[in-house]
Design a protein around this motif. Structure first.
Motif, PDB file in Angstrom:
ATOM      1  N   PHE A  29       0.806  -1.223   0.000  1.00 33.30           N
ATOM      2  CA  PHE A  29       0.000   0.000   0.000  1.00 33.30           C
ATOM      3  C   PHE A  29       0.842   1.276   0.000  1.00 33.30           C
ATOM      4  O   PHE A  29       0.402   2.293  -0.533  1.00 33.30           O
ATOM      5  CB  PHE A  29      -0.913   0.033   1.231  1.00 33.30           C
ATOM      6  CG  PHE A  29      -2.100  -0.895   1.134  1.00 33.30           C
ATOM      7  CD1 PHE A  29      -2.221  -1.796   0.089  1.00 33.30           C
ATOM      8  CD2 PHE A  29      -3.091  -0.861   2.099  1.00 33.30           C
ATOM      9  CE1 PHE A  29      -3.307  -2.660   0.002  1.00 33.30           C
ATOM     10  CE2 PHE A  29      -4.182  -1.714   2.017  1.00 33.30           C
ATOM     11  CZ  PHE A  29      -4.287  -2.618   0.975  1.00 33.30           C
ATOM     12  N   LEU A  69      -6.592   9.746  -1.675  1.00 30.10           N
ATOM     13  CA  LEU A  69      -6.519   8.311  -1.397  1.00 30.10           C
ATOM     14  C   LEU A  69      -6.530   8.126   0.117  1.00 30.10           C
ATOM     15  O   LEU A  69      -5.662   8.639   0.822  1.00 30.10           O
ATOM     16  CB  LEU A  69      -5.247   7.701  -1.990  1.00 30.10           C
ATOM     17  CG  LEU A  69      -5.026   6.215  -1.687  1.00 30.10           C
ATOM     18  CD1 LEU A  69      -6.114   5.362  -2.324  1.00 30.10           C
ATOM     19  CD2 LEU A  69      -3.650   5.762  -2.181  1.00 30.10           C
ATOM     20  N   ILE A 120      -6.292   5.368   3.066  1.00 30.35           N
ATOM     21  CA  ILE A 120      -5.884   3.985   3.322  1.00 30.35           C
ATOM     22  C   ILE A 120      -6.216   3.615   4.762  1.00 30.35           C
ATOM     23  O   ILE A 120      -5.862   4.330   5.695  1.00 30.35           O
ATOM     24  CB  ILE A 120      -4.371   3.800   3.068  1.00 30.35           C
ATOM     25  CG1 ILE A 120      -4.048   4.024   1.587  1.00 30.35           C
ATOM     26  CG2 ILE A 120      -3.914   2.406   3.496  1.00 30.35           C
ATOM     27  CD1 ILE A 120      -2.570   3.938   1.260  1.00 30.35           C
ATOM     28  N   LEU A 134      -3.875  -4.736  -7.804  1.00 31.11           N
ATOM     29  CA  LEU A 134      -4.323  -3.527  -7.109  1.00 31.11           C
ATOM     30  C   LEU A 134      -3.976  -2.274  -7.903  1.00 31.11           C
ATOM     31  O   LEU A 134      -4.742  -1.302  -7.918  1.00 31.11           O
ATOM     32  CB  LEU A 134      -3.705  -3.455  -5.707  1.00 31.11           C
ATOM     33  CG  LEU A 134      -4.175  -4.512  -4.706  1.00 31.11           C
ATOM     34  CD1 LEU A 134      -3.512  -4.289  -3.347  1.00 31.11           C
ATOM     35  CD2 LEU A 134      -5.690  -4.494  -4.553  1.00 31.11           C
ATOM     36  N   LEU A 138      -6.777   0.460  -8.973  1.00 33.21           N
ATOM     37  CA  LEU A 138      -6.641   1.857  -8.566  1.00 33.21           C
ATOM     38  C   LEU A 138      -6.548   2.783  -9.781  1.00 33.21           C
ATOM     39  O   LEU A 138      -7.145   3.870  -9.796  1.00 33.21           O
ATOM     40  CB  LEU A 138      -5.412   2.024  -7.662  1.00 33.21           C
ATOM     41  CG  LEU A 138      -5.572   1.479  -6.236  1.00 33.21           C
ATOM     42  CD1 LEU A 138      -4.220   1.418  -5.527  1.00 33.21           C
ATOM     43  CD2 LEU A 138      -6.538   2.336  -5.430  1.00 33.21           C
ATOM     44  N   GLN A 169     -10.998   5.025  -1.548  1.00 39.67           N
ATOM     45  CA  GLN A 169     -10.687   4.384  -0.266  1.00 39.67           C
ATOM     46  C   GLN A 169     -10.110   3.000  -0.514  1.00 39.67           C
ATOM     47  O   GLN A 169     -10.696   2.194  -1.238  1.00 39.67           O
ATOM     48  CB  GLN A 169     -11.943   4.276   0.595  1.00 39.67           C
ATOM     49  CG  GLN A 169     -12.519   5.628   0.982  1.00 39.67           C
ATOM     50  CD  GLN A 169     -13.552   5.506   2.092  1.00 39.67           C
ATOM     51  OE1 GLN A 169     -13.388   4.738   3.026  1.00 39.67           O
ATOM     52  NE2 GLN A 169     -14.629   6.273   1.976  1.00 39.67           N
ATOM     53  N   LEU A 170      -8.977   2.756   0.101  1.00 37.33           N
ATOM     54  CA  LEU A 170      -8.312   1.461   0.008  1.00 37.33           C
ATOM     55  C   LEU A 170      -8.312   0.854   1.404  1.00 37.33           C
ATOM     56  O   LEU A 170      -7.650   1.345   2.306  1.00 37.33           O
ATOM     57  CB  LEU A 170      -6.868   1.650  -0.499  1.00 37.33           C
ATOM     58  CG  LEU A 170      -6.011   0.395  -0.687  1.00 37.33           C
ATOM     59  CD1 LEU A 170      -6.623  -0.548  -1.703  1.00 37.33           C
ATOM     60  CD2 LEU A 170      -4.597   0.784  -1.125  1.00 37.33           C
ATOM     61  N   ARG A 171      -9.118  -0.211   1.593  1.00 34.02           N
ATOM     62  CA  ARG A 171      -9.286  -0.801   2.916  1.00 34.02           C
ATOM     63  C   ARG A 171      -8.850  -2.263   2.899  1.00 34.02           C
ATOM     64  O   ARG A 171      -9.142  -2.990   1.958  1.00 34.02           O
ATOM     65  CB  ARG A 171     -10.757  -0.748   3.358  1.00 34.02           C
ATOM     66  CG  ARG A 171     -11.292   0.612   3.658  1.00 34.02           C
ATOM     67  CD  ARG A 171     -12.673   0.513   4.298  1.00 34.02           C
ATOM     68  NE  ARG A 171     -13.632  -0.102   3.389  1.00 34.02           N
ATOM     69  CZ  ARG A 171     -14.424   0.583   2.573  1.00 34.02           C
ATOM     70  NH1 ARG A 171     -14.377   1.895   2.564  1.00 34.02           N
ATOM     71  NH2 ARG A 171     -15.264  -0.040   1.783  1.00 34.02           N
ATOM     72  N   ILE A 227      -9.737  -6.842   0.616  1.00 35.43           N
ATOM     73  CA  ILE A 227      -9.214  -5.533   0.223  1.00 35.43           C
ATOM     74  C   ILE A 227     -10.277  -4.849  -0.627  1.00 35.43           C
ATOM     75  O   ILE A 227     -10.676  -5.370  -1.678  1.00 35.43           O
ATOM     76  CB  ILE A 227      -7.893  -5.655  -0.558  1.00 35.43           C
ATOM     77  CG1 ILE A 227      -6.815  -6.316   0.311  1.00 35.43           C
ATOM     78  CG2 ILE A 227      -7.419  -4.278  -1.023  1.00 35.43           C
ATOM     79  CD1 ILE A 227      -5.505  -6.573  -0.418  1.00 35.43           C
ATOM     80  N   ILE A 269     -11.489  -1.518  -2.824  1.00 43.41           N
ATOM     81  CA  ILE A 269     -11.130  -0.281  -3.533  1.00 43.41           C
ATOM     82  C   ILE A 269     -12.444   0.419  -3.851  1.00 43.41           C
ATOM     83  O   ILE A 269     -13.193  -0.014  -4.732  1.00 43.41           O
ATOM     84  CB  ILE A 269     -10.323  -0.547  -4.828  1.00 43.41           C
ATOM     85  CG1 ILE A 269      -8.962  -1.165  -4.502  1.00 43.41           C
ATOM     86  CG2 ILE A 269     -10.100   0.745  -5.585  1.00 43.41           C
ATOM     87  CD1 ILE A 269      -8.944  -2.661  -4.590  1.00 43.41           C
ATOM     88  N   THR A 327     -17.398  -0.084  -5.875  1.00 43.67           N
ATOM     89  CA  THR A 327     -16.503  -0.762  -4.936  1.00 43.67           C
ATOM     90  C   THR A 327     -16.095  -2.111  -5.502  1.00 43.67           C
ATOM     91  O   THR A 327     -16.945  -2.938  -5.841  1.00 43.67           O
ATOM     92  CB  THR A 327     -17.189  -0.986  -3.572  1.00 43.67           C
ATOM     93  OG1 THR A 327     -17.602   0.272  -3.037  1.00 43.67           O
ATOM     94  CG2 THR A 327     -16.225  -1.659  -2.595  1.00 43.67           C
TER      95      THR A 327
END
Length: 698
Positions: free
Chosen positions: A386, A406, A408, A427, A431, A457-459, A469, A471, A556
Motif C-alpha cells: 500500500f 486516497l 488507506i 491492485l 486503482l 478508499q483502500l481498505r 481488500i 477499492i 466498490t
C-alpha cells in the motif's frame, strides 16, 4: 566496529524519516498554506542530514542540506510552494530512498545527484522561475552507451563465460501504454534474476527505478538456461512489446570492452567499478544477492578497493534470505507436530498420570510459542504494498488533471508473503481504473453537486481465514445499461438473457477478456481493460473479486484473498454425530437463544442481537445433518459471525471448545464446496470440516 554498531539504527530511522517526509509532502500538496506541515518536513530533513553527516554519507547529507534550504525559505514565508518545487522535492526524496537502499544492501550510499542539487539551488536563488533549472529529463538517455563494457563488467562476464555459463545481451521494449514503467522493469529484472544474474543495465538501475528512460532498456545477463527460455519468460510479462536475446562469446565481449575503453579515456579508473557496484547493490535490493558478481568484485577489480570503507560493509545480523520452499516444509512439519500434540493432550487427559500431564502441558506451551514464530515468518503487512500507492495516485491524478484523495485503512493487516508478492499488480490495475474512469473531472463533479475532490478508499481487513481488500471510489458508478448493451453487441449474451441478469451478474461481465464500456480507451485504463488480468491473477491465488456499484455514487471492488495459513485458531462445535470447526477470527460472540426469540422476516429466520437484526442460519439444514435438527429444541446455542460490518448467527448443537487446528485441503476431487474451506484432523483421528463463514454472509 563502532560505526557498524549504529548502522542498523541509522537505516531504520532514515526509512522512518523518508516515509514521514513523503506522507507530509502529500498532505502539504493538499494544503500548501499550512506552514506547520513544512515545519514537520523540515525537522525530518534536518535530522536526516545530521545522521547522514555523522555516519559519513556525504551525498545523502549534501542533498538533504539543499532540500533543507528550500524548506527553510518556505517555513519563513520567503517562498511559496508550487508544482515545480513539489516535483523537485519528491524527486529528491526518491534519490534519498535509493541511497538508503544502497546502504542497506552494503553499498556506500553514493549517487550522482548533481541535477537535483542544481534544481534545488535554482529554487533558492530564484533562477528556476526564468527557466534556469533543468526540467528533470533524464540526461544521458540518448547517449549510445548501451553496448559498452568497462573493465569490471568485462571481467565478470568473461569469467562467467569461462566457467561454462551463457552470456546474453537482452533488449526489452515496453508497450507505449505502459504507465508504471519502473514497476514493469522490476518484474523483468526479477524474472532474469530467477534465471541468472544481471551484470549491467542501460540505463542504470537507479535511472530505471526513477523511470528515467523512454520505453526500452538493455541488460547483460549471465545464465545457465537457453536463450529461448529467457525470451519466453520475459515475453510472458504483461505490457512487454518486444524482447531480443542475443548470445555473446569472448570475441564479442572483447569488442564491447574496447569500445568502453575508448570512451572512458581520461576518466577516473575507479569510476566504472564504483558505478557497477552501485548497480549491483540496487539489483540486490530487487532480488537475490549475486554470487557471481561478488567473486570478481573482490578479486578482479583492484580499483574497487578504496571504496571499502566501514560504511560500505553489509549490514550484519539484520535479515537473511530464506527460500520460500523451506518455509513451506517447516510449516508442514510443524502441522504434523501440532496434530500429534493434540493427540498427546487427549491421551494425557484420559490416562491422568501427573508426570505425563505436566510434560504434555510444558510441550504445549513451548509448541505454542514455536507456532507463533513459524506463522509470523511468512506474514507481511499489506502496508508493504500500500505505501507506494499515495505517490502513484498523486502522479496519476496530476496527469489526468483531476483532484483525488486516497484514504488507506487497515494497512497493518497481514498477509502471506507469497500473496503479498503477487497482489501488487492487480491492485495497481484497480486503482488506475478507479482514478481514470471512476472519478469524474472537477467540472463533472461540480455539475453533479459533488465535492471537486474525489475520494478513493483502500481498505484491508481480516474476516475468518481470509483478507479482504476494498477499492471504493465516489465517482460516476457503472452504467448497467451501457454494460449490457456492450455485452450484447459483442455477442457475450443475448437480449433475452440480459433481462434476467441481476446487477452483480452484469458487473461480472466487466471481467471478460477485452471487455470495455469506455467510449474512448485511455492510455491509463478503460473500464474493463485489464480487469480480466486482475480476475485471473486473484483467482490463481485462491481468491475472488466482486463488484458493487450505484450509478452516480461510485463503485466498490472487493478482493477476497486467502491467508494461506496452515494453522488457525478455531472453535470446535458438534452437530449430532459430526464435528465442525469455525475460524476464531470470524467469531464475534457465542450465546443461547430461546425459540420465542426467533422471528420470520420475508420467510427467513432472524434474531435481535445487540440492537441489530441478524439472519439466523441452520447448519443442520445447510449441511443436511440427519443426526441433529434444531426444530425440536426449546433453545439453541448460536455463534455470531462477522464479515466486515455484516453479521449472521449460526445455530449449533454443542460447543466443544477452542483449539489450534491444521488446515488441510480437500484434494482435487472435492472442489467448489459451498461454505467449506477445508478440513482438519482432530486428536482422536476424526476429520472435521472447516466452515467458510464468509460464504454464509451476503
Amino acid at each position: 566496529m563502532e560505526l557498524n554498531q549504529y548502522l542498523s539504527m541509522f537505516i531504520d530511522e532514515s526509512k522512518e524519516h523518508l516515509q514521514a517526509i513523503n506522507e507530509n509532502l502529500l498532505k502539504l500538496e493538499a494544503t500548501p498554506e499550512d506552514i506547520s506541515i513544512v515545519q514537520v518536513i523540515f525537522r525530518s530533513a534536518h535530522t536526516l542530514k545530521g545522521m547522514s553527516a555523522t555516519m559519513g554519507f556525504e551525498d545523502l547529507a549534501s542533498l538533504t542540506h539543499e532540500m533543507e534550504n528550500v524548506l527553510d525559505l518556505v517555513r519563513n514565508h520567503k517562498l511559496q510552494m508550487n508544482p515545480f518545487i513539489f516535483d523537485t522535492i519528491f524527486r529528491s526524496v526518491d534519490s534519498l530512498e535509493s541511497m538508503v537502499h544502497d546502504i542497506t544492501a552494503g553499498g556506500t550510499g553514493k549517487a550522482d545527484v548533481t541535477e537535483i542539487v542544481q534544481a534545488l539551488k535554482s529554487i533558492v536563488s530564484g533562477d528556476y522561475a526564468s527557466g534556469g533549472a533543468a526540467s528533470g529529463s533524464a540526461a544521458g538517455e540518448s547517449a549510445p552507451f548501451a553496448d559498452r563494457l568497462d573493465e569490471f563488467q568485462y571481467s565478470v562476464l568473461l569469467q562467467s563465460l569461462e566457467a561454462g555459463m551463457q552470456v546474453y545481451r537482452i533488449e526489452v521494449a515496453l508497450q507505449a501504454t505502459c504507465i508504471l514503467k519502473a514497476a514493469r522493469a522490476y518484474m523483468v529484472f526479477d524474472t532474469l534474476e530467477q534465471n541468472g544474474e544481471v551484470v549491467k543495465s542501460f540505463p542504470s538501475v537507479e535511472d530505471i527505478e526513477k523511470e528515467k528512460f523512454d520505453r526500452g532498456f538493455t541488460v547483460f545477463v549471465v545464465s545457465h538456461v537457453e536463450a529461448a527460455v529467457l525470451d519466453k519468460a520475459v515475453a510472458n510479462i504483461s505490457e512487454i512489446e518486444r524482447v531480443e536475446v542475443a548470445p555473446l562469446d569472448a570475441d564479442a565481449l572483447f569488442k564491447l570492452k574496447a569500445a568502453g575503453g575508448r570512451d572512458a579515456a581520461g576518466a577516473s579508473t575507479s569510476a566504472a567499478p564504483a558505478e557497477a557496484k552501485a548497480q549491483t547493490s540496487a539489483l540486490q535490493q530487487m532480488s537475490a544477492a549475486s554470487a557471481v558478481l561478488d567473486k570478481p568484485a573482490a578479486a578482479g577489480s583492484p580499483a574497487s578497493a578504496p571504496a571499502q570503507a566501514p560504511s560500505a560493509a553489509p549490514v550484519g545480523g539484520r535479515t537473511i534470505r530464506v527460500d520460500i520452499e523451506r518455509l513451506d516444509v517447516l510449516m508442514n512439519l510443524f502441522s504434523e507436530l501440532l496434530i500429534d500434540r493434540v493427540r498427546l493432550e487427549q491421551l494425557a487427559s484420559e490416562i491422568r498420570v501427573n508426570d505425563l500431564t505436566e510434560t504434555v502441558e510444558h510441550m504445549a506451551r513451548v509448541s505454542t510459542d514455536l507456532q507463533n514464530i513459524v506463522l509470523k515468518l511468512r506474514m507481511v503487512p499489506v502496508d508493504n504494498v500500500f505505501n507506494r500507492f499515495p505517490r502513484m495516485i498523486r502522479d496519476l491524478a496530476k496527469s489526468l488533471d483531476k483532484k483525488v484523495d486516497l484514504v488507506i485503512t487497515g494497512a497493518e493487516t497481514e498477509l502471506d508473503r507469497t500473496v503479498i508478492d503477487e497482489i501488487g499488480d492487480p491492485l495497481v490495475h484497480l486503482l488506475r481504473n478507479a482514478v481514470d474512469h471512476g472519478i469524474e473531472t472537477v467540472a463533472e463533479r461540480i455539475a453533479a453537486g459533488k465535492p471537486e475532490t474525489g475520494t478513493v478508499q483502500l481498505r484491508a481487513y481480516h474476516s475468518g481465514n481470509h483478507v479482504f481488500i476494498d477499492i471504493q471510489e465516489d465517482g460516476k458508478g457503472i452504467n448497467r445499461d451501457k454494460v449490457v448493451k456492450s455485452a450484447i453487441e459483442k455477442g457475450v449474451l443475448s437480449a433475452e438473457q440480459a433481462k434476467s441478469l441481476k446487477d452483480e451478474e452484469v458487473y461480472q461481465l466487466l471481467f471478460a477478456s477485452g471487455f470495455s464500456t469506455a467510449d474512448k480507451i485511455s492510455d491509463i485504463s478503460g473500464r474493463g481493460v485489464g480487469l480480466d488480468v486482475v480476475k485471473t491473477k486473484i483467482e490463481s491465488l485462491g481468491g475472488n473479486v466482486t463488484v458493487a456499484s450505484k450509478l452516480g455514487q461510485g463503485t466498490t471492488f472487493t478482493v477476497q484473498l486467502p491467508l494461506t495459513l496452515s494453522i488457525i485458531s478455531a472453535m470446535l462445535i458438534r452437530m449430532g454425530d459430526e464435528k465442525y470447526a469455525i475460524p476464531l477470527s470470524s467469531i464475534l460472540e457465542t450465546s443461547i437463544v430461546q425459540r420465542d426469540q426467533i422471528r420470520l422476516v420475508h420467510g427467513a429466520k432472524v434474531i435481535q442481537f445487540r440492537d441489530h437484526i441478524v439472519p439466523l442460519v441452520s447448519l443442520s439444514s445447510l449441511f443436511d445433518i440427519p443426526s441433529y435438527s434444531e426444530a425440536n429444541e426449546a433453545e439453541t446455542e448460536i455463534v455470531v459471525i462477522r464479515k466486515g460490518d455484516k453479521m449472521a448467527a449460526l445455530m449449533v448443537d454443542e460447543f466443544i471448545g477452542q483449539q489450534e487446528i491444521v488446515l488441510k485441503s480437500l484434494g482435487l476431487y472435492l472442489t467448489n464446496l459451498f461454505a467449506v474451506s477445508g478440513a482438519t484432523i482432530l486428536g482422536d483421528g476424526q476429520v472435521a470440516l472447516i466452515i467458510d463463514t464468509n460464504a454464509l454472509i451476503k
